[in-house]
Design a protein around this motif. Structure first.
Motif, PDB file in Angstrom:
ATOM      1  N   THR A 117       0.833  -1.213   0.000  1.00 23.63           N
ATOM      2  CA  THR A 117       0.000   0.000   0.000  1.00 23.63           C
ATOM      3  C   THR A 117       0.861   1.254   0.000  1.00 23.63           C
ATOM      4  O   THR A 117       0.623   2.187  -0.781  1.00 23.63           O
ATOM      5  CB  THR A 117      -0.924   0.001   1.231  1.00 23.63           C
ATOM      6  OG1 THR A 117      -1.754  -1.164   1.197  1.00 23.63           O
ATOM      7  CG2 THR A 117      -1.808   1.250   1.243  1.00 23.63           C
TER       8      THR A 117
ATOM      9  N   LEU B 215       2.435   1.693  -3.447  1.00 19.56           N
ATOM     10  CA  LEU B 215       1.505   2.175  -4.479  1.00 19.56           C
ATOM     11  C   LEU B 215       1.169   3.649  -4.279  1.00 19.56           C
ATOM     12  O   LEU B 215       0.989   4.388  -5.255  1.00 19.56           O
ATOM     13  CB  LEU B 215       0.230   1.332  -4.473  1.00 19.56           C
ATOM     14  CG  LEU B 215       0.399  -0.111  -4.981  1.00 19.56           C
ATOM     15  CD1 LEU B 215      -0.902  -0.889  -4.788  1.00 19.56           C
ATOM     16  CD2 LEU B 215       0.806  -0.123  -6.448  1.00 19.56           C
TER      17      LEU B 215
ATOM     18  N   ILE C 169       1.774   6.296  -7.283  1.00 16.17           N
ATOM     19  CA  ILE C 169       0.660   7.056  -7.877  1.00 16.17           C
ATOM     20  C   ILE C 169       0.615   8.490  -7.366  1.00 16.17           C
ATOM     21  O   ILE C 169       0.661   9.447  -8.146  1.00 16.17           O
ATOM     22  CB  ILE C 169      -0.678   6.334  -7.591  1.00 16.17           C
ATOM     23  CG1 ILE C 169      -0.667   4.928  -8.219  1.00 16.17           C
ATOM     24  CG2 ILE C 169      -1.855   7.142  -8.124  1.00 16.17           C
ATOM     25  CD1 ILE C 169      -1.800   4.034  -7.779  1.00 16.17           C
TER      26      ILE C 169
ATOM     27  N   TRP D  14      -4.824  -6.488  -9.788  1.00 14.83           N
ATOM     28  CA  TRP D  14      -5.152  -5.079  -9.524  1.00 14.83           C
ATOM     29  C   TRP D  14      -3.943  -4.309  -9.012  1.00 14.83           C
ATOM     30  O   TRP D  14      -3.790  -3.117  -9.303  1.00 14.83           O
ATOM     31  CB  TRP D  14      -6.319  -4.988  -8.540  1.00 14.83           C
ATOM     32  CG  TRP D  14      -7.581  -5.540  -9.129  1.00 14.83           C
ATOM     33  CD1 TRP D  14      -8.217  -6.708  -8.803  1.00 14.83           C
ATOM     34  CD2 TRP D  14      -8.323  -4.961 -10.213  1.00 14.83           C
ATOM     35  NE1 TRP D  14      -9.313  -6.891  -9.600  1.00 14.83           N
ATOM     36  CE2 TRP D  14      -9.415  -5.837 -10.471  1.00 14.83           C
ATOM     37  CE3 TRP D  14      -8.180  -3.810 -10.988  1.00 14.83           C
ATOM     38  CZ2 TRP D  14     -10.346  -5.577 -11.466  1.00 14.83           C
ATOM     39  CZ3 TRP D  14      -9.110  -3.551 -11.976  1.00 14.83           C
ATOM     40  CH2 TRP D  14     -10.177  -4.423 -12.210  1.00 14.83           C
ATOM     41  N   ILE D  15      -3.088  -4.972  -8.257  1.00 13.07           N
ATOM     42  CA  ILE D  15      -1.848  -4.318  -7.826  1.00 13.07           C
ATOM     43  C   ILE D  15      -0.983  -4.007  -9.043  1.00 13.07           C
ATOM     44  O   ILE D  15      -0.413  -2.911  -9.157  1.00 13.07           O
ATOM     45  CB  ILE D  15      -1.096  -5.211  -6.816  1.00 13.07           C
ATOM     46  CG1 ILE D  15      -1.844  -5.222  -5.481  1.00 13.07           C
ATOM     47  CG2 ILE D  15       0.343  -4.725  -6.619  1.00 13.07           C
ATOM     48  CD1 ILE D  15      -1.275  -6.184  -4.465  1.00 13.07           C
TER      49      ILE D  15
ATOM     50  N   MET E 135      -2.462  -0.985 -10.910  1.00 11.18           N
ATOM     51  CA  MET E 135      -2.160   0.301 -10.259  1.00 11.18           C
ATOM     52  C   MET E 135      -0.682   0.657 -10.417  1.00 11.18           C
ATOM     53  O   MET E 135      -0.330   1.819 -10.640  1.00 11.18           O
ATOM     54  CB  MET E 135      -2.547   0.235  -8.784  1.00 11.18           C
ATOM     55  CG  MET E 135      -4.044   0.288  -8.543  1.00 11.18           C
ATOM     56  SD  MET E 135      -4.488   0.430  -6.796  1.00 11.18           S
ATOM     57  CE  MET E 135      -4.238  -1.263  -6.262  1.00 11.18           C
TER      58      MET E 135
ATOM     59  N   THR F 224       0.370   2.349 -13.680  1.00  9.81           N
ATOM     60  CA  THR F 224       0.073   3.778 -13.899  1.00  9.81           C
ATOM     61  C   THR F 224       1.331   4.631 -13.858  1.00  9.81           C
ATOM     62  O   THR F 224       1.332   5.749 -14.383  1.00  9.81           O
ATOM     63  CB  THR F 224      -0.924   4.303 -12.853  1.00  9.81           C
ATOM     64  OG1 THR F 224      -0.366   4.128 -11.539  1.00  9.81           O
ATOM     65  CG2 THR F 224      -2.252   3.570 -12.931  1.00  9.81           C
TER      66      THR F 224
END
Length: 485
Positions: free
Chosen positions: A278, A281, A285, A406-407, A410, A413
């Motif tokens: 977490t 990420l 981002i 999904w990790i 993300m 990006t």
């Protein structure tokens, strides 16, 4: 002396010799001695690569001499496939920094160059140390030359930036010292890092140790939210300071997770993997979005470094070979690319004494060769295939896909945000009509600047097109670490 001791003490002794040259009258001599010292440091690191046994998972080039017998503390050195690459990167970048500073630094030349050489030796010591206290001594000692580099040769707010950098790192490492003392007693009064790796500790103890190491290494990486010292340090540091800070010292944090956190606290690492992913990420981002709104080129590249280092911690904590190899390759690539970008900003700053994007425009009209190099490094920073920036990010995304779709989505990006902030900066600085009379008067790269950027361009392309020599040396060490974790 064996090869590892030479890699530590050759640059340190060279730095002390350069320092002894003294005042401004001896600046030409100081430059020549620093160059010879940096070349010697790079040459003594080459056998580490050429004589390295890629099939062995054990530590190599080991030295072990009693140091403080009362507490079983040894001068204990050794490298595996991970640490040997960072020593090579460190010596390579130090040589380029010495060349880049040849005519730029005019005051306290000997002291400036000596600080980088001494720091190179201390960093090599941290990468090679197999005794926890020896590692801690090198880990803390490298703060001193970087503190002086920022505080003496930095910008208008240099004292604030240097103090912030020093305090963040020092306070973070105090918890690590407490963790090392606990492990000393658990390992039967031994500070040997490899003895720590053999321990089987209960989960509660591992969690406490995990957080003890986390703060020290998270500040170094730096991870969100303990990243705020980095933009200030980069903005105020001289060009050489920014290059070494981004290319080398940030890697100590990533290396610390691989050498200490994962093998010593494997259960806690799995237990807290979601927490680390977490944070990673958020760095990828959120910090990527923060980079988009920067008006200072150095601050933009600094935030870019935080975002890219988020990829490193992400790859580390997904516990598969692709992710971990990608994290290490990303650290090496980031050393080349971020160092090159800071050198490019330094080239412009030396001519116009401004880092503000708004003060530029149309630089390609007066500096076409520089614009071509800058384009390559900007593309590498954005992860263009064929450059080193793509290899590490691709491996981490591939590993993340194996871990969780999904990790991976993300994490991917960063390719979008990296292209956005890097190419937008490049467009505003390089393209368009000539912005003002200062830009119109700019002169293209001289031979020294061309040589430095050309070497880095070759490194970025070589690693992007043919990463096999790097991944081959990593394979066995990464597999060995994953078996433990």
């Amino acid at each position: 002396m064996s090869m590892l001791s030479l890699n530590i003490w050759v640059p340190i002794i060279a730095g002390l010799v350069v320092l002894a040259t003294g005042g401004e009258r001896n600046a030409p001599l100081a430059r020549k001695l620093a160059l010879l010292g940096a070349i010697a440091a790079l040459l003594v690191s080459v056998p580490l690569y050429t004589h390295f046994d890629r099939s062995a998972s054990i530590m190599q080039f080991v030295e072990r001499v009693p140091w403080i017998s009362t507490f079983n503390i040894y001068y204990h050195l050794g490298v595996d496939g991970i640490s040997v690459l960072f020593i090579l990167l460190n010596n390579f970048m130090t040589l380029l920094v010495v060349i880049a500073a040849w005519l730029v630094i005019e005051k306290k030349v000997a002291q400036y160059l000596a600080a980088f050489l001494i720091m190179a030796g201390l960093v090599n010591g941290a990468f090679a140390a197999l005794d926890a206290i020896l590692f801690y001594v090198f880990f803390e000692s490298m703060l001193i030359p970087m503190y002086l580099i920022i505080g003496i040769w930095g910008g208008p707010k240099r004292v604030y930036a240097a103090l912030k950098f020093f305090l963040y790192t020092l306070l973070g490492s105090l918890l690590m010292l407490a963790a090392l003392i606990y492990l000393y007693y658990e390992a039967g009064k031994s500070f040997a890092i490899l003895d720590f790796h053999r321990l089987t500790l209960p989960l509660d103890a591992q969690i406490w140790l995990f957080f003890g190491f986390l703060l020290a290494f998270a500040v170094k990486v730096p991870m969100w939210p303990v990243h705020t010292w980095l933009p200030d340090a980069h903005t105020e540091a001289p060009t050489g300071g920014s290059v070494i800070l981004a290319a080398i010292t940030l890697k100590i944090g990533g290396y610390g997770f691989l050498r200490f956190t994962l093998p010593i606290a494997p259960d806690a690492s799995h237990h807290l993997a979601g927490f680390m992913i977490t944070l990673s990420l958020i760095a990828v981002i959120y910090i990527g979005l923060v980079a988009l709104v920067q008006t200072d080129m150095k601050r933009l590249i600094a935030y870019s470094s935080i975002s890219h280092m988020g990829f490193v911690t992400l790859g580390t904590f997904i516990f598969n070979a692709h992710g971990m190899q990608g994290a290490i390759v990303q650290m090496l690539s980031h050393g080349f690319v971020s160092g090159a970008l800071f050198l490019c900003v330094g080239v412009l700053y030396d001519r116009m004494h401004s880092r503000n994007i708004a003060d530029y425009g149309g630089v390609v009209n007066t500096m076409p060769i520089f614009a071509a190099f800058f384009m390559l490094f900007a593309m590498a920073n954005a992860g263009l295939p064929g450059t080193s920036g793509f290899v590490g990010e691709f491996l981490v995304i591939l590993g993340s896909m194996q871990f969780n779709f999904w990790i991976a989505a993300m994490a991917a990006t960063t390719l979008v945000f990296g292209a956005a902030y890097t190419l937008w900066m490049y467009k505003r600085v390089i393209f368009g009509a000539v912005a003002n009379a200062q830009v119109a008067a700019l002169k293209d790269l001289d031979r020294r600047e061309f040589a430095v950027l050309a070497v880095l361009a070759l490194a970025v392309l070589w690693m992007g097109l043919y990463p096999k020599p790097v991944t081959d040396i990593l394979n066995t060490s990464v597999e060995h670490l994953l078996k433990r974790v």
